[in-house]
Enzyme design. Sequence first.
Site, PDB file in Angstrom:
ATOM      1  N   LYS A 182       6.819 -11.570   3.863  1.00 30.66           N
ATOM      2  CA  LYS A 182       6.337 -12.121   5.147  1.00 30.66           C
ATOM      3  C   LYS A 182       7.313 -13.188   5.649  1.00 30.66           C
ATOM      4  O   LYS A 182       7.679 -13.217   6.817  1.00 30.66           O
ATOM      5  CB  LYS A 182       4.962 -12.770   4.974  1.00 30.66           C
ATOM      6  CG  LYS A 182       3.822 -11.807   4.752  1.00 30.66           C
ATOM      7  CD  LYS A 182       2.503 -12.592   4.702  1.00 30.66           C
ATOM      8  CE  LYS A 182       1.360 -11.771   4.195  1.00 30.66           C
ATOM      9  NZ  LYS A 182       0.129 -12.512   3.994  1.00 30.66           N
TER      10      LYS A 182
ATOM     11  N   HIS B  98      -3.518  21.563  -3.299  1.00 33.89           N
ATOM     12  CA  HIS B  98      -2.499  22.385  -2.647  1.00 33.89           C
ATOM     13  C   HIS B  98      -1.270  21.557  -2.300  1.00 33.89           C
ATOM     14  O   HIS B  98      -0.458  21.957  -1.471  1.00 33.89           O
ATOM     15  CB  HIS B  98      -3.090  23.041  -1.396  1.00 33.89           C
ATOM     16  CG  HIS B  98      -4.273  23.886  -1.742  1.00 33.89           C
ATOM     17  ND1 HIS B  98      -4.159  25.197  -2.150  1.00 33.89           N
ATOM     18  CD2 HIS B  98      -5.603  23.582  -1.817  1.00 33.89           C
ATOM     19  CE1 HIS B  98      -5.369  25.673  -2.428  1.00 33.89           C
ATOM     20  NE2 HIS B  98      -6.256  24.719  -2.245  1.00 33.89           N
TER      21      HIS B  98
ATOM     22  N   LYS C 151      -9.086 -13.039   7.709  1.00 33.53           N
ATOM     23  CA  LYS C 151      -9.582 -14.165   6.918  1.00 33.53           C
ATOM     24  C   LYS C 151      -8.823 -15.441   7.316  1.00 33.53           C
ATOM     25  O   LYS C 151      -9.406 -16.463   7.573  1.00 33.53           O
ATOM     26  CB  LYS C 151      -9.398 -13.843   5.421  1.00 33.53           C
ATOM     27  CG  LYS C 151      -9.821 -14.956   4.506  1.00 33.53           C
ATOM     28  CD  LYS C 151      -9.689 -14.571   3.039  1.00 33.53           C
ATOM     29  CE  LYS C 151      -9.861 -15.827   2.178  1.00 33.53           C
ATOM     30  NZ  LYS C 151      -9.766 -15.564   0.754  1.00 33.53           N
TER      31      LYS C 151
ATOM     32  N   GLU D 286      -3.166  -5.051  -5.631  1.00 33.06           N
ATOM     33  CA  GLU D 286      -2.993  -6.438  -5.189  1.00 33.06           C
ATOM     34  C   GLU D 286      -3.669  -7.387  -6.184  1.00 33.06           C
ATOM     35  O   GLU D 286      -3.249  -8.523  -6.356  1.00 33.06           O
ATOM     36  CB  GLU D 286      -3.561  -6.625  -3.772  1.00 33.06           C
ATOM     37  CG  GLU D 286      -2.973  -7.829  -3.048  1.00 33.06           C
ATOM     38  CD  GLU D 286      -3.371  -7.925  -1.579  1.00 33.06           C
ATOM     39  OE1 GLU D 286      -4.533  -8.266  -1.296  1.00 33.06           O
ATOM     40  OE2 GLU D 286      -2.527  -7.668  -0.705  1.00 33.06           O
TER      41      GLU D 286
ATOM     42  N   GLU E 181       0.598  -9.442  11.981  1.00 37.80           N
ATOM     43  CA  GLU E 181       0.247  -8.128  12.545  1.00 37.80           C
ATOM     44  C   GLU E 181      -1.023  -8.233  13.386  1.00 37.80           C
ATOM     45  O   GLU E 181      -1.094  -7.740  14.510  1.00 37.80           O
ATOM     46  CB  GLU E 181      -0.002  -7.106  11.414  1.00 37.80           C
ATOM     47  CG  GLU E 181       1.233  -6.715  10.615  1.00 37.80           C
ATOM     48  CD  GLU E 181       1.420  -7.559   9.381  1.00 37.80           C
ATOM     49  OE1 GLU E 181       0.980  -8.734   9.374  1.00 37.80           O
ATOM     50  OE2 GLU E 181       2.020  -7.062   8.405  1.00 37.80           O
TER      51      GLU E 181
ATOM     52  N   GLY F 148      -9.820 -11.356   0.416  1.00 44.73           N
ATOM     53  CA  GLY F 148      -9.679 -10.371   1.501  1.00 44.73           C
ATOM     54  C   GLY F 148     -10.067  -8.967   1.067  1.00 44.73           C
ATOM     55  O   GLY F 148     -10.822  -8.267   1.742  1.00 44.73           O
ATOM     56  N   ARG F 149      -9.577  -8.545  -0.091  1.00 42.52           N
ATOM     57  CA  ARG F 149      -9.834  -7.162  -0.542  1.00 42.52           C
ATOM     58  C   ARG F 149     -11.232  -6.972  -1.128  1.00 42.52           C
ATOM     59  O   ARG F 149     -11.576  -5.884  -1.569  1.00 42.52           O
ATOM     60  CB  ARG F 149      -8.742  -6.733  -1.527  1.00 42.52           C
ATOM     61  CG  ARG F 149      -8.554  -7.681  -2.691  1.00 42.52           C
ATOM     62  CD  ARG F 149      -7.263  -7.384  -3.466  1.00 42.52           C
ATOM     63  NE  ARG F 149      -7.016  -8.370  -4.514  1.00 42.52           N
ATOM     64  CZ  ARG F 149      -6.393  -9.528  -4.325  1.00 42.52           C
ATOM     65  NH1 ARG F 149      -5.974  -9.871  -3.117  1.00 42.52           N
ATOM     66  NH2 ARG F 149      -6.190 -10.357  -5.325  1.00 42.52           N
TER      67      ARG F 149
HETATM   68  O1  F6P Z   1      -0.706  -9.752   2.905  1.00 41.05           O
HETATM   69  C1  F6P Z   1      -1.771  -9.557   2.063  1.00 41.05           C
HETATM   70  C2  F6P Z   1      -3.048 -10.081   2.636  1.00 41.05           C
HETATM   71  O2  F6P Z   1      -3.107 -11.453   2.517  1.00 41.05           O
HETATM   72  C3  F6P Z   1      -4.241  -9.421   1.961  1.00 41.05           C
HETATM   73  O3  F6P Z   1      -4.589 -10.033   0.781  1.00 41.05           O
HETATM   74  C4  F6P Z   1      -5.273  -9.514   3.024  1.00 41.05           C
HETATM   75  O4  F6P Z   1      -6.336  -8.633   2.788  1.00 41.05           O
HETATM   76  C5  F6P Z   1      -4.457  -9.157   4.237  1.00 41.05           C
HETATM   77  O5  F6P Z   1      -3.196  -9.748   4.001  1.00 41.05           O
HETATM   78  C6  F6P Z   1      -5.018  -9.640   5.545  1.00 41.05           C
HETATM   79  O6  F6P Z   1      -5.199 -11.017   5.559  1.00 41.05           O
HETATM   80  P1  F6P Z   1      -6.092 -11.698   6.662  1.00 41.05           P
HETATM   81  O7  F6P Z   1      -7.467 -11.173   6.548  1.00 41.05           O
HETATM   82  O8  F6P Z   1      -5.991 -13.174   6.392  1.00 41.05           O
HETATM   83  O9  F6P Z   1      -5.493 -11.358   8.011  1.00 41.05           O
END
Ligand code: F6P
Length: 541
Positions: free
Chosen positions: A505, A376, A200, A345, A206, A259-260
Amino acid sequence: MSEIWSKLSEHRRRTSDTSIAELFERDQNRFQTFSAQADGLLLDFSKTALDETGLNALVDLAEQAGLASKIEAMFRGDPINVTEGRAALHTALRSQNDTAVMVDGQDVMPEIQQTLQRMESFAGALRSGAYKTVTGAQFTDVVNIGIGGSDLGPVMATRALAPYHDGPRCHYVSNVDGADITDSLAGLDPQTTLIIIASKSFTTIETMTNAATAISWLRAALGDQASGHLAAVSTALDKTAEMGIPPERVFGFADWVGGRYSLWGPVGLPILIAVGRDNFRAMLSGAAAMDRHFQTADFRHNLPVLLGLVGIWHSNICGYNTRAILPYEQRLARLPAYLQQLDMESNGKSVTLEGSPVRRTTGPIVWGEPGTNGQHAFYQLLHQGTHVVPAEFLIAAEGHEAELSHQHDLLKANCLAQSEALMLGRSAQQARALAQSRGIPEGDLDRMTAHLTFPGNRPSITLAYPRLTPFALGQIIALYEHRVFTEGVIWGINSFDQWGVELGKELALGLLPLIQGATDSSKDGSTLGLVAKLTASTPAT
Ligand code: F6P
């Protein structure tokens, strides 16, 4: 509202001696009264300690919290995400009608429809082979690089819809751990692989790091033509352009999609590529059906509202601080992780919308695994541990494997057995009889009776659906989204921001130089000790 909270607590105090099993004995219609259905999806919450008085008070609580008007405000596009000054309009991404949805005086529906059509034609071309690799071949594999909401939804849904998957193979890379991308790309051919970079913000470290690794991998094989194997999904079109991704393969969305909550739009591109237009649209329809139900059904028959109220009952009134998601559906293996982000979240907050401390516990700890596997592993604690964990079972009337219906019968029997066992337990008398039948010597009977006793009276809910179709999946996800919203409204918190992820972060960026050899004596002793340990060049044994 505080009067209703007190009423609920008082009611619980007065009735906690009545077991769930006794509630069934007293009311032959308990299942009918404490269950609800919408478009084939059944929510059974009769195996909880809720009775009429408790449920009525919870409904009053929702009414007093202004839930009805807050639902309208969400669907209307009001800026209900007050700390970010944004609407929360994921519902518009799956809207099935032409009603305008206004944000800042502009109808956002035409652009949503246009983007969906662009996604569909790109996915369609990829699936049919009309969109070709740089050497003119057909794409065989798609790798989605994203994390959190840009990963969990597509992973969960692709896996859930495996029987409908007739497009290219889909792979998912999320972790910055180089092992993730290494293992995912191993065995893939860059000549026939498309990389989707999904973020987003297009700043998430990452995703940006993995994207750079993937682009190098493509370039090593395709040279300057690598961009022909790239697509992106983001709200930050300036940043996707900077990365050199051609605009025709960039699918944008607005910042009012959290995002979620984003798998319904461009973030769902891998799902669309996997299962095709009709199935993707069926998933949207399932969610839209749940949206209509949430907006129109009265609270006593409204699945998301009821699920939310049961959640409030368990966390705030009974004091249970965790909830287990237990899908008896192997293809929903990633649902617990998906719901963990959605719920924790969204509702892992301790200040109200106004910025004052919340007065009650908010979002519970969400976890889980599919059944029967979990049986199990950790069900021992559910049945005989000291924690009471409200369990949320999901089960289909039938599986996709008609020839293995006897296995599905066993799956259903196991699912129902677990909620029954949690509720009924095994009394000391029954346990003693069992011990005797097993030939336990008289002198050991008391001890073994204690071990074989199950307290029972442990609550669970069950969601039952005809089959895990794209429509049913859409319903289930939207049900949980609205449940989270319902609970958030009652707690008076903002379910749509996530400030709590920021600090870690920032600190990680500050720590990187230390990991790479710089010094900073202002850090705490533990952090410095761990940096020393993790940067020492001792060979692994
Ligand atoms: O670190 C949390 C977050 O901001 C989430 O809310 C989001 O889904 C995820 O990181 C990834 O964010 P992006 O889609 O901006 O890479």
